[in-house]
Design a protein around this motif. Structure first.
Motif, PDB file in Angstrom:
ATOM      1  N   ASP A 268       5.269  12.629   3.505  1.00 47.27           N
ATOM      2  CA  ASP A 268       5.008  13.708   4.467  1.00 47.27           C
ATOM      3  C   ASP A 268       5.735  14.989   4.066  1.00 47.27           C
ATOM      4  O   ASP A 268       5.235  16.095   4.300  1.00 47.27           O
ATOM      5  CB  ASP A 268       5.424  13.285   5.881  1.00 47.27           C
TER       6      ASP A 268
ATOM      7  N   THR B 288      -5.517   5.278  -4.081  1.00 45.61           N
ATOM      8  CA  THR B 288      -6.120   6.413  -4.769  1.00 45.61           C
ATOM      9  C   THR B 288      -6.663   5.961  -6.120  1.00 45.61           C
ATOM     10  O   THR B 288      -6.458   4.829  -6.552  1.00 45.61           O
ATOM     11  CB  THR B 288      -5.102   7.534  -5.003  1.00 45.61           C
TER      12      THR B 288
ATOM     13  N   ARG C 176       3.676  16.803   1.462  1.00 42.75           N
ATOM     14  CA  ARG C 176       2.510  17.422   2.084  1.00 42.75           C
ATOM     15  C   ARG C 176       2.915  18.645   2.912  1.00 42.75           C
ATOM     16  O   ARG C 176       2.173  19.627   2.993  1.00 42.75           O
ATOM     17  CB  ARG C 176       1.761  16.399   2.945  1.00 42.75           C
TER      18      ARG C 176
ATOM     19  N   LYS D  69      -3.354  11.295   8.751  1.00 47.62           N
ATOM     20  CA  LYS D  69      -3.587   9.903   9.155  1.00 47.62           C
ATOM     21  C   LYS D  69      -2.556   8.933   8.583  1.00 47.62           C
ATOM     22  O   LYS D  69      -2.400   7.821   9.100  1.00 47.62           O
ATOM     23  CB  LYS D  69      -4.987   9.471   8.730  1.00 47.62           C
ATOM     24  N   PHE D  70      -1.842   9.350   7.541  1.00 42.79           N
ATOM     25  CA  PHE D  70      -0.862   8.450   6.932  1.00 42.79           C
ATOM     26  C   PHE D  70       0.457   8.403   7.695  1.00 42.79           C
ATOM     27  O   PHE D  70       1.359   7.639   7.320  1.00 42.79           O
ATOM     28  CB  PHE D  70      -0.600   8.873   5.481  1.00 42.79           C
ATOM     29  N   HIS D  71       0.599   9.212   8.751  1.00 37.86           N
ATOM     30  CA  HIS D  71       1.897   9.336   9.406  1.00 37.86           C
ATOM     31  C   HIS D  71       1.844   9.067  10.903  1.00 37.86           C
ATOM     32  O   HIS D  71       2.750   9.454  11.644  1.00 37.86           O
ATOM     33  CB  HIS D  71       2.458  10.733   9.131  1.00 37.86           C
TER      34      HIS D  71
ATOM     35  N   SER E  93       0.813  -1.220   0.000  1.00 34.43           N
ATOM     36  CA  SER E  93       0.000   0.000   0.000  1.00 34.43           C
ATOM     37  C   SER E  93       0.843   1.265   0.000  1.00 34.43           C
ATOM     38  O   SER E  93       0.313   2.368   0.144  1.00 34.43           O
ATOM     39  CB  SER E  93      -0.925  -0.004   1.229  1.00 34.43           C
ATOM     40  N   SER E  94       2.165   1.121  -0.157  1.00 30.77           N
ATOM     41  CA  SER E  94       3.028   2.299  -0.155  1.00 30.77           C
ATOM     42  C   SER E  94       2.801   3.116  -1.415  1.00 30.77           C
ATOM     43  O   SER E  94       2.528   2.570  -2.484  1.00 30.77           O
ATOM     44  CB  SER E  94       4.501   1.895  -0.053  1.00 30.77           C
ATOM     45  N   SER E  95       2.908   4.444  -1.277  1.00 27.99           N
ATOM     46  CA  SER E  95       2.649   5.332  -2.409  1.00 27.99           C
ATOM     47  C   SER E  95       3.256   6.693  -2.137  1.00 27.99           C
ATOM     48  O   SER E  95       3.323   7.141  -0.986  1.00 27.99           O
ATOM     49  CB  SER E  95       1.137   5.471  -2.622  1.00 27.99           C
TER      50      SER E  95
ATOM     51  N   GLY F 111      -1.479   3.261  -3.328  1.00 27.89           N
ATOM     52  CA  GLY F 111      -1.932   3.766  -2.031  1.00 27.89           C
ATOM     53  C   GLY F 111      -3.436   3.805  -1.899  1.00 27.89           C
ATOM     54  O   GLY F 111      -3.967   4.347  -0.923  1.00 27.89           O
TER      55      GLY F 111
ATOM     56  N   PHE G 117      -4.351  14.277   5.329  1.00 29.41           N
ATOM     57  CA  PHE G 117      -3.116  13.526   5.095  1.00 29.41           C
ATOM     58  C   PHE G 117      -2.383  13.166   6.390  1.00 29.41           C
ATOM     59  O   PHE G 117      -1.426  12.383   6.356  1.00 29.41           O
ATOM     60  CB  PHE G 117      -2.187  14.316   4.167  1.00 29.41           C
TER      61      PHE G 117
ATOM     62  N   GLN H 165       1.734   9.319   0.082  1.00 28.38           N
ATOM     63  CA  GLN H 165       1.955   9.351   1.524  1.00 28.38           C
ATOM     64  C   GLN H 165       3.201  10.137   1.928  1.00 28.38           C
ATOM     65  O   GLN H 165       3.579  10.131   3.108  1.00 28.38           O
ATOM     66  CB  GLN H 165       2.072   7.910   2.046  1.00 28.38           C
TER      67      GLN H 165
END
Length: 270
Positions: free
Chosen positions: A117, A245, A120, A135-137, A110-112, A243, A133, A115
């Motif tokens: 950081d 999307t 972002r 929640k991904f970290h 599920s890596s993408s 991920g 975003f 994600q």
């Protein structure tokens, strides 16, 4: 008389200074497929450039907040150049065919890049705030805290608008006093203030040049996104992203985003 040589750093080597052993040992492909190494290196390189971008934007923000607009141009111009290099790297990734990628895509789970950081944080520092975003970290407390801080802090655009107001231009109070952790909404009053700058560039030269440097950043970000879309469609077509999307559909939607919307809309009215 010759000054004594500084021997305190004489034992530093090129590899030691750059921590090359650590850097070059950081690539860990999960398959035996030849092209996975390229995939890893491209993305790690992008993250290194993003680290430098964040460093430069932080410097530019500090200068703009202090009212030192001209020195900020250097950092902003450097970010634009880095963005150009990052965009060009998609051409290298595009040498990987769909068949090449599909041989190892399964190991990515599920890596993408969705994600990232650092990406972002860059968006947030330019004014594109989106708490979704975070929640991904959750498994990386420092990255989570850094992204949250970037969302909660004034953006580079907020700083630029504060300088517009400090110069006596009519920036609406509701814009200056808004909740900066929320997404920025375009303002007719802000557009009007920038229009004054663009209609009398001699009087407002430092602010005009700052505005154009901001447009350079937005332009480069849009160019990067567009090349990303084209490269992804070339390699995986319209499949869903790793991920979760919508893949190309999601990336295409991002092309509508503008960090500094009034600097684009005002051009129609000049």
């Amino acid at each position: 008389m010759t000054a004594p040589a500084d021997t305190s750093r004489a034992d530093i080597t090129y590899a030691g200074y750059l921590s090359l052993d650590d850097l070059l040992a950081a690539q860990h492909p999960l398959s035996d497929e030849h092209d996975e190494m390229l995939f890893v290196v491209i993305h790690q390189t992008k993250e290194l450039w993003l680290k430098q971008i964040l460093h430069e934007v932080a410097q530019a923000q500090a200068l703009v907040r202090a009212g030192d607009l001209v020195p900020a141009y250097k950092s902003l111009a450097r970010v634009s150049r880095i963005q150009a290099v990052m965009t060009m790297s998609w051409d290298i990734l595009a040498t990987m065919t769909p068949a090449d990628y599909l041989r190892f895509r399964g190991v990515l789970g599920s890596s993408s890049g969705f994600q990232s950081d650092q990406f972002r944080r860059f968006e947030a520092m330019l004014g594109l705030k989106d708490a979704r975003f975070l929640k991904f970290h959750t498994e990386r407390p420092e990255a989570l805290a850094a992204l949250q801080a970037a969302i909660d802090a004034p953006s580079l655009y907020d700083d630029a608008l504060a300088q517009l107001a400090a110069a006596g231009l009519p920036v609406p109070a509701e814009v200056l006093n808004r909740d900066v952790s929320q997404p920025y909404e375009p303002s007719q009053g802000v557009e009007d203030a920038w229009l004054e700058v663009y209609r009398d560039t001699t009087r407002w030269w430092p602010l005009y040049q700052l505005a154009e440097k901001l447009v350079d950043l937005d332009d480069a970000l849009l160019t990067w996104r567009h090349k990303h879309v084209v490269t992804v469609e070339r390699i995986i077509g319209r499949r869903r992203g790793t991920g979760g999307t919508e893949g190309v559909a999601y990336l295409t939607e991002t092309l509508q985003r503008r960090c500094f919307p009034e600097l684009w809309s005002l051009r129609t009215k000049l």
